[in-house]
Design a protein around this motif. Structure first.
Motif, PDB file in Angstrom:
ATOM      1  N   SER A  85       0.992  -1.116  -0.240  1.00 22.28           N
ATOM      2  CA  SER A  85      -0.056   0.061   0.012  1.00 22.28           C
ATOM      3  C   SER A  85       1.153   1.320  -0.051  1.00 22.28           C
ATOM      4  N   ALA A  86       0.210   2.335  -0.097  1.00 14.66           N
ATOM      5  CA  ALA A  86       0.971   3.678  -0.143  1.00 14.66           C
ATOM      6  C   ALA A  86       0.034   4.665   0.101  1.00 14.66           C
ATOM      7  N   PRO A  92      -0.423  15.477   0.684  1.00 16.48           N
ATOM      8  CA  PRO A  92      -0.555  16.695  -0.170  1.00 16.48           C
ATOM      9  C   PRO A  92       0.804  17.641  -0.256  1.00 16.48           C
ATOM     10  N   CYS A  93       1.719  17.136   0.429  1.00 13.06           N
ATOM     11  CA  CYS A  93       2.943  17.828   0.743  1.00 13.06           C
ATOM     12  C   CYS A  93       4.226  17.283  -0.043  1.00 13.06           C
ATOM     13  N   ASP A  94       3.830  16.692  -1.417  1.00 12.58           N
ATOM     14  CA  ASP A  94       5.125  16.115  -2.363  1.00 12.58           C
ATOM     15  C   ASP A  94       5.535  15.081  -1.667  1.00 12.58           C
ATOM     16  N   THR A  95       4.779  14.386  -0.628  1.00 18.27           N
ATOM     17  CA  THR A  95       5.067  13.057   0.011  1.00 18.27           C
ATOM     18  C   THR A  95       4.377  11.790   0.001  1.00 18.27           C
ATOM     19  N   VAL A  96       5.205  10.849   0.118  1.00 20.36           N
ATOM     20  CA  VAL A  96       4.414   9.609  -0.250  1.00 20.36           C
ATOM     21  C   VAL A  96       5.021   8.520   0.980  1.00 20.36           C
ATOM     22  N   LYS A 126       9.318  12.059  -9.639  1.00 19.25           N
ATOM     23  CA  LYS A 126       8.708  11.233 -10.521  1.00 19.25           C
ATOM     24  C   LYS A 126       7.988  10.149 -10.093  1.00 19.25           C
ATOM     25  N   LEU A 127       8.365   9.881  -8.478  1.00 23.15           N
ATOM     26  CA  LEU A 127       7.520   8.673  -8.112  1.00 23.15           C
ATOM     27  C   LEU A 127       6.343   9.392  -7.494  1.00 23.15           C
ATOM     28  N   TYR A 128       6.400  10.589  -6.884  1.00 23.63           N
ATOM     29  CA  TYR A 128       5.201  11.270  -6.192  1.00 23.63           C
ATOM     30  C   TYR A 128       4.216  11.328  -7.364  1.00 23.63           C
ATOM     31  N   GLN A 129       4.685  11.987  -8.600  1.00 25.52           N
ATOM     32  CA  GLN A 129       4.104  12.216  -9.775  1.00 25.52           C
ATOM     33  C   GLN A 129       3.039  10.821 -10.183  1.00 25.52           C
ATOM     34  N   MET A 130       3.959   9.793 -10.506  1.00 19.52           N
ATOM     35  CA  MET A 130       3.419   8.707 -10.667  1.00 19.52           C
ATOM     36  C   MET A 130       2.224   7.979  -9.783  1.00 19.52           C
ATOM     37  N   LEU A 131       2.412   8.044  -8.413  1.00 18.80           N
ATOM     38  CA  LEU A 131       1.288   7.736  -7.512  1.00 18.80           C
ATOM     39  C   LEU A 131       0.061   8.847  -7.339  1.00 18.80           C
ATOM     40  N   SER A 132       0.499  10.036  -7.642  1.00 19.53           N
ATOM     41  CA  SER A 132      -0.594  11.007  -7.178  1.00 19.53           C
ATOM     42  C   SER A 132      -1.608  11.165  -8.518  1.00 19.53           C
ATOM     43  N   SER A 141      -2.424   8.896 -10.867  1.00 15.62           N
ATOM     44  CA  SER A 141      -3.307   7.877 -11.406  1.00 15.62           C
ATOM     45  C   SER A 141      -3.864   6.891 -10.392  1.00 15.62           C
ATOM     46  N   ASP A 142      -4.829   6.608 -10.454  1.00 12.05           N
ATOM     47  CA  ASP A 142      -5.686   5.457  -9.591  1.00 12.05           C
ATOM     48  C   ASP A 142      -5.430   4.073 -10.182  1.00 12.05           C
ATOM     49  N   GLN A 143      -4.761   3.981 -11.342  1.00 13.23           N
ATOM     50  CA  GLN A 143      -4.937   2.613 -11.874  1.00 13.23           C
ATOM     51  C   GLN A 143      -3.647   1.840 -11.736  1.00 13.23           C
ATOM     52  N   ILE A 144      -2.699   2.173 -10.892  1.00 13.68           N
ATOM     53  CA  ILE A 144      -1.477   1.559 -10.690  1.00 13.68           C
ATOM     54  C   ILE A 144      -1.774   0.358  -9.579  1.00 13.68           C
ATOM     55  N   ASP A 145      -1.901  -0.946 -10.430  1.00 12.58           N
ATOM     56  CA  ASP A 145      -2.360  -2.103  -9.529  1.00 12.58           C
ATOM     57  C   ASP A 145      -1.076  -2.758  -8.734  1.00 12.58           C
TER      58      ASP A 145
END
Length: 705
Positions: free
Chosen positions: A337-338, A342-346, A405-411, A413-417
């Motif tokens: 999970s992840a 909102p502060c560019d943090t995952v 790049k990681l933050y943009q990837m996860l924020s 899209s909701d389709q990352i399985d």
């Protein structure tokens, strides 16, 4: 464990300590005596007469015995000591009085230097740095004394092999050699701080992350000395019309060309270590640093295997550690999970083997091939292996290209399985001493000061103390978290202090003082925290210790077995291949001999490490299947938000007045931990410095070297 068995283990620990101190003392005597004529004319001559003429090891046998064997033995003893320490460890609360006895030396941990090129340096670090620099100056003084006293106009005339030298040229030649020898002293210690799983670091309470600055100091010294060594020789060759020497590769003696290749590789690494390059283009620094392989290989070719054995012990231990990391990094781990803040943090949460235990402030190196197949980045673990036995979490702040790049990837899209991830670690202290600030008094406390993402290591500390508070009747220190953020959106990091699940204790003795420096009112909305769930591949594995639950015992096996195999291989090859050729008309080529030694080291390390890892993995996986089902979490009636809301105060548009917040704190032992920007660490260090009240015990947690 029975009292008799525990007493036996304690006796063994004391014995190991005494033996290690004796070996270390003997090694120090060797290093001190090495530049003297007594060592060269008496000690070394005697050892070579007894060992150097043997048909089994020959001339390298002396340095194998004097320099390499003691350090490998120390690393082996360190592993056994840490294994016994792990076995005999009891609940941290039951050893409070013992910690108080050790705290009489708390003044040695206080900062002595706060600002300057060395950063924040404690009294202990200044002492050891002074001792090392004294050794270096002692060596250079002895070498230069020999150069200026023994080289006369008459001796200079016969100093060169084929040409007549002037006195200053003969001295320059000798000085060049001595600078290289001094550089080798620093090189001998260069790799110890970067062996992440080293028992030598862990046995004295250090971690690889906290020791990086020692590696930096030694790296600058090494490159200063070897560059001076090279420059002096270039001047010498030009002045004596021997420029052709720069391309010479001697078959049986010093190879000048190999030394120049090593120097060029070292200069490329050195140039990228300065902050202007390292911080702005980290990838260049990271990739260039892999030239250490070229540097060490051609260094061995340059000086020959016999002399290079003086500096190879640290590199040997590093190779063992590096290969174990390589094995672990080839496995994909289970990302479950992840949480996107909102502060560019995952926050990434992985599945963890319940038998994997780590201490607070540990770090995990993460690789995500979809972003970069080659880049590995360290992140502080926010979870507690005790509070969350089946999960491991890290927080990643979007501050560089990779993390952004990681933050943009996860924020976006909701389709990352699923997300393929590999890790190395965790790496951290073998035990934590945060509870040394807890006594029978009512005012002792633990104060944590953070700036921005510097809150990360404190999350793991808080979670660990929460768990301990629910499993022990003894008192834990009162916790105060002082955190400074630039924007109100950064306050969402406070939501990571407690796990998202309800597997926590309802007891929480903590005060949080948050400061938002660049906003006068809140614009933060907690509802925009985005949770993500992943569906890992069947082949993905939970994060597990590469050497299993008895990792120190396994590492001791690898070190001892690989070194014994290395000695046996070299003994056989020397006796039946090298020795017969050396007795003939032609001497055995130095480069070939070096390759044989390096291949023997590589084969022994790879073989023993692979056997131990894969045999241990079989047993470990079987045990794991039986352990997972038996875990039962702690349960609380309150949600994490309810537990924190009443203990948090937020101040907008101001910075924390650290002097006001820290000076005057009551208690016989107040722990002050800081993690954040350099200015913040320096300010806290100044407040807790050597001249400050004795009850403030300073500790800096820095990942921004």
């Amino acid at each position: 464990m029975g009292l008799g068995e525990m007493s036996k283990d304690v006796t063994m620990k004391v014995t190991i300590k005494l033996l290690a101190m004796a070996i270390l003392g003997g090694t120090m005597v060797i290093w001190i005596m090495m530049p003297t004529s007594t060592y060269k004319k008496i000690w070394l001559t005697s050892m070579r007469a007894k060992l150097g003429k043997t048909t089994t090891f020959g001339k390298p046998g002396v340095n194998l015995l004097v320099y390499m064997f003691p350090m490998i033995l120390l690393a082996f003893l360190g592993c056994i000591y840490l294994h016994l320490k792990k076995k005999t460890s009891v609940d941290q609360f039951h050893s409070v009085l013992e910690r108080k006895k050790r705290d009489k030396f708390g003044a040695l941990r206080k900062p002595l230097l706060v600002k300057g090129p060395l950063g924040i340096v404690t009294v202990t670090e200044v002492m050891f740095l002074t001792m090392f620099m004294t050794l270096l100056l002692w060596s250079l003084t002895n070498y230069f004394y020999y150069t200026f006293v023994t080289i006369t106009p008459q001796s200079a005339a016969v100093h060169g092999d084929k040409i007549k030298l002037k006195r200053w040229e003969a001295r320059l030649d000798s000085i060049s050699v001595r600078l290289g020898v001094a550089g080798n002293i620093c090189l001998a210690f260069l790799f110890y701080p970067v062996a992440r799983g080293s028992s030598l670091l862990a046995a004295v309470g250090l971690t690889s992350e906290s020791s990086i600055k020692y590696h930096i100091w030694l790296g600058h010294l090494v490159m200063t000395l070897v560059t001076s060594h090279g420059v002096c020789y270039v001047i010498y060759w030009i002045s004596t019309n021997q420029v052709y020497q720069m391309l010479e590769w001697d078959r049986t003696a010093i190879s000048n060309l190999a030394g120049e290749i090593a120097l060029v590789a070292g200069l490329l690494m050195w140039a990228t270590t300065f902050s202007a390059i390292r911080r702005r283009i980290f990838e260049v620094f990271y990739y260039t640093h892999h030239l250490y392989i070229i540097f060490m290989l051609f260094f061995v070719f340059h000086v020959g295997i016999s002399y290079s054995l003086i500096s190879l012990p640290g590199f040997y231990i590093f190779i063992v550690d590096r290969f174990l990391r390589l094995i672990q990094s080839h496995n994909n781990v289970k990302l479950v999970s992840a949480r996107v803040l909102p502060c560019d943090t995952v926050e990434l949460t992985f599945s963890k083997n319940p038998m994997l235990m780590y201490s607070p402030t540990s770090i995990l190196f993460v690789n995500i091939p979809s972003i970069s197949k080659l880049q590995w980045h360290p992140f502080t673990i926010t979870s507690s292996s005790k509070l969350e036995p089946e999960k491991l979490s890290v927080m990643i702040k979007g501050q560089g290209k990779w993390s952004t790049k990681l933050y943009q990837m996860l924020s976006s899209s909701d389709q990352i399985d699923r997300l393929t991830v590999s890790v190395e670690g965790p790496y951290g202290p073998t035990s934590t001493d945060f509870l040394r600030y807890s006594t029978l008094g009512l005012h002792d406390s633990l104060v944590m000061v953070s700036g921005g993402s510097g809150i990360t290591p404190f999350i793991s500390i808080i979670r660990d103390l929460i768990y301990l508070s629910s499993t022990s009747t003894c008192q834990i220190p009162k916790m105060t978290l002082i955190c400074a953020f630039k924007h109100s959106s950064d306050l969402s990091m406070l939501d990571l202090i407690l796990p998202i699940s309800s597997e926590i204790s309802s007891f929480l003795d903590i005060q949080i003082k948050a400061f938002v420096t660049r906003e006068t009112e809140s614009t933060h909305n907690k509802n925009i925290i985005k949770p993500l769930c992943f569906k890992p591949y069947v082949s993905d594995n939970p994060i597990s210790p590469i050497l299993g639950p008895n990792s120190w015992l396994c590492l001791a096996t690898i070190l001892s077995s690989s070194f014994m195999i290395f000695i046996i291989i070299i003994g056989i090859i020397t006796r039946y291949h090298i020795y017969p050729i050396d007795q003939g008309l032609n001497k055995y080529t130095s480069a070939y001999k070096s390759i044989i030694y390096l291949l023997a080291i590589s084969v022994s390390v790879v073989a023993t490490s692979s056997i131990v890892v894969f045999s241990n993995k079989k047993q470990y996986c079987t045990k794991n299947d039986q352990v997972v089902e038996g875990l039962s979490p702690l349960v609380t009636e309150s949600s994490p938000q309810q537990l924190l809301s009443q203990s948090t105060s937020i101040h907008y548009g101001e910075r924390p007045n650290l002097n006001k917040l820290l000076v005057g704190l009551k208690g016989s032992s107040v722990g002050v931990l800081v993690c954040g920007p350099r200015k913040m660490r320096q300010e806290v260090a100044k407040i807790c410095s050597f001249r400050s009240p004795e009850n403030l015990q300073f500790e800096s947690i820095s990942f921004s070297w």
